[in-house]
Design an enzyme around this catalytic site. Structure first.
Site, mmCIF file in Angstrom:
data_model
loop_
_atom_site.group_PDB
_atom_site.id
_atom_site.type_symbol
_atom_site.label_atom_id
_atom_site.label_comp_id
_atom_site.label_asym_id
_atom_site.label_seq_id
_atom_site.Cartn_x
_atom_site.Cartn_y
_atom_site.Cartn_z
ATOM 1 N N GLY A 14 52.177 42.921 39.324
ATOM 2 C CA GLY A 14 51.031 42.976 40.217
ATOM 3 C C GLY A 14 49.935 42.012 39.820
ATOM 4 O O GLY A 14 50.046 41.256 38.843
ATOM 5 N N LEU A 15 48.851 42.057 40.561
ATOM 6 C CA LEU A 15 47.725 41.160 40.333
ATOM 7 C C LEU A 15 47.179 41.299 38.916
ATOM 8 O O LEU A 15 47.073 40.317 38.173
ATOM 9 C CB LEU A 15 46.629 41.457 41.372
ATOM 10 C CG LEU A 15 45.325 40.679 41.262
ATOM 11 C CD1 LEU A 15 45.561 39.198 41.503
ATOM 12 C CD2 LEU A 15 44.294 41.231 42.249
ATOM 13 N N GLY A 17 48.444 43.335 36.330
ATOM 14 C CA GLY A 17 49.494 43.371 35.316
ATOM 15 C C GLY A 17 49.982 41.985 34.918
ATOM 16 O O GLY A 17 50.162 41.692 33.721
ATOM 17 N N TYR A 137 42.769 57.112 47.967
ATOM 18 C CA TYR A 137 42.996 56.249 46.803
ATOM 19 C C TYR A 137 41.939 56.522 45.727
ATOM 20 O O TYR A 137 42.254 56.624 44.534
ATOM 21 C CB TYR A 137 42.944 54.789 47.241
ATOM 22 C CG TYR A 137 43.169 53.784 46.147
ATOM 23 C CD1 TYR A 137 44.438 53.603 45.596
ATOM 24 C CD2 TYR A 137 42.129 52.989 45.666
ATOM 25 C CE1 TYR A 137 44.661 52.665 44.596
ATOM 26 C CE2 TYR A 137 42.334 52.054 44.669
ATOM 27 C CZ TYR A 137 43.602 51.896 44.134
ATOM 28 O OH TYR A 137 43.812 50.969 43.141
ATOM 29 N N LYS A 141 42.354 57.835 41.769
ATOM 30 C CA LYS A 141 41.832 57.087 40.623
ATOM 31 C C LYS A 141 40.831 57.907 39.805
ATOM 32 O O LYS A 141 40.801 57.824 38.582
ATOM 33 C CB LYS A 141 41.196 55.776 41.100
ATOM 34 C CG LYS A 141 42.213 54.739 41.559
ATOM 35 C CD LYS A 141 43.113 54.336 40.411
ATOM 36 C CE LYS A 141 44.086 53.251 40.774
ATOM 37 N NZ LYS A 141 44.945 52.854 39.630
ATOM 38 N N LEU A 167 38.994 42.461 42.805
ATOM 39 C CA LEU A 167 39.687 41.436 42.034
ATOM 40 C C LEU A 167 40.425 40.465 42.950
ATOM 41 O O LEU A 167 40.817 40.813 44.064
ATOM 42 C CB LEU A 167 40.684 42.090 41.081
ATOM 43 C CG LEU A 167 40.111 43.083 40.082
ATOM 44 C CD1 LEU A 167 41.239 43.774 39.317
ATOM 45 C CD2 LEU A 167 39.152 42.397 39.106
#
Length: 309
Positions: A14-15, A17, A137, A141, A167
């Site tokens: 992912g972005l 990771g 979501y 979190k 991000l």
């Protein structure tokens, strides 16, 4: 965490990771482990337990998540909440069971109330109602960061949490239906330029204010926190600067070199009116962002063009 420590990066494709893998590689960490979703389904508790028992990671960066923009978050609320809760529960529990030395959980700034005082301090969590377009979501979190805190209190673990702002960067999601605003606009302007379209349509009024952080800065901050932070309370990670969606669109338009018109579709939702993180806590620890927005967008556009050759 030394250069030979066994470090598991959950969500390495992912972005965030992938940025963590790049960062740790560049710093000389030689014992990184990760698995694709096909190889390890993090929503499967037995599979996660087996993996942790076999690999015995010493450090964990929990960057895996089901993510998306306003459209996806509004349409698939049950999926967003359920899948993220499963991932968090399984990885955090397995880290505790197998004696992981330290874990960093990555949340999202959408955990804060919709109409927070600005800039948003960490202590504003749970002081008001959430933004309804991404409440599922956000709740998942919030549960993840609280779970880290509660494991620390009950079992003496060293699980820390950080809350990044919006991000962007290499390996982002450019799907126009499910992506966040910056990558969606980057793709829209690029395709409009290539196809010679007379205008680009932007969701909403263009007035909401947003903060953006290049994902390479995010990865740097995560490694910094893993080395330097021990508290159970979460830490904001951002650039400390904000722009309107209109200003963002103008910057991207300039970077791409598109010469057409901007049009704002006010029938589409704006989302939270303003979202700037207070960076006092992390700044006092000794970290600040190093990539400004225009430079970061240029870097991201270069990687986007390379990927879409």
């Amino acid at each position: 965490m030394d250069k030979q420590s066994k470090i598991y990066i959950a969500g390495h494709r992912g972005l965030v990771g992938s940025a963590l893998v790049r960062k740790l590689d560049s710093l000389g960490y030689t014992n990184l482990i990760y698995r694709t979703h096909k190889e390890l389904d993090l929503t499967n508790q037995a599979a996660v337990d087996d993996y942790f028992e076999k690999e015995k990671p010493e450090y964990v960066f929990l960057a895996a998540a089901k993510v998306g923009g306003i459209g996806a978050n509004s349409k698939y609320k049950a999926d967003f909440m359920m899948e993220n809760l499963l991932i968090e529960c399984n990885v955090i529990r397995a880290a505790w069971k197998t004696g992981v030395n330290k874990l960093l959980f990555l949340g999202s700034s959408c955990i804060y109330p919709k109409n927070c005082p600005q800039p948003i301090k960490e202590e504003y969590l749970l002081t008001g109602s959430l933004e309804p377009t991404n409440d599922a979501y956000a709740l998942a979190k919030i549960s993840g960061l609280k779970m880290c805190k509660f494991f620390n209190e009950q079992y003496g673990t060293r699980f820390i949490s950080c809350m990044p702002t919006n991000l962007y960067g290499p390996n982002d999601n450019y799907d126009l239906n499910n992506s966040h605003v910056l990558p969606a606009l980057l793709r829209k302007f690029h395709e409009a330029k290539v196809e010679g379209k007379p205008y680009v349509e932007v969701w909403g009024s263009g007035t909401p204010l947003r903060e953006f952080l290049h994902v390479d800065d995010m990865a740097d901050a995560c490694v910094f926190l893993m080395k330097n932070y021990e508290d159970s309370e979460h830490v904001n990670i951002g650039s400390g600067e904000e722009v309107s969606i209109r200003e963002l669109a103008e910057i991207i338009k300039g970077v791409v070199g598109y010469e057409g018109e901007l049009r704002f579709d006010t029938s589409k939702p704006d989302g939270t009116p303003r979202k700037l993180l207070d960076m006092t806590k992390l700044t006092r620890l000794g970290w600040k962002a190093g990539i400004n927005l225009k430079t970061g967008i240029k870097m991201t556009y270069s990687s986007y063009k390379e990927y879409n050759k």
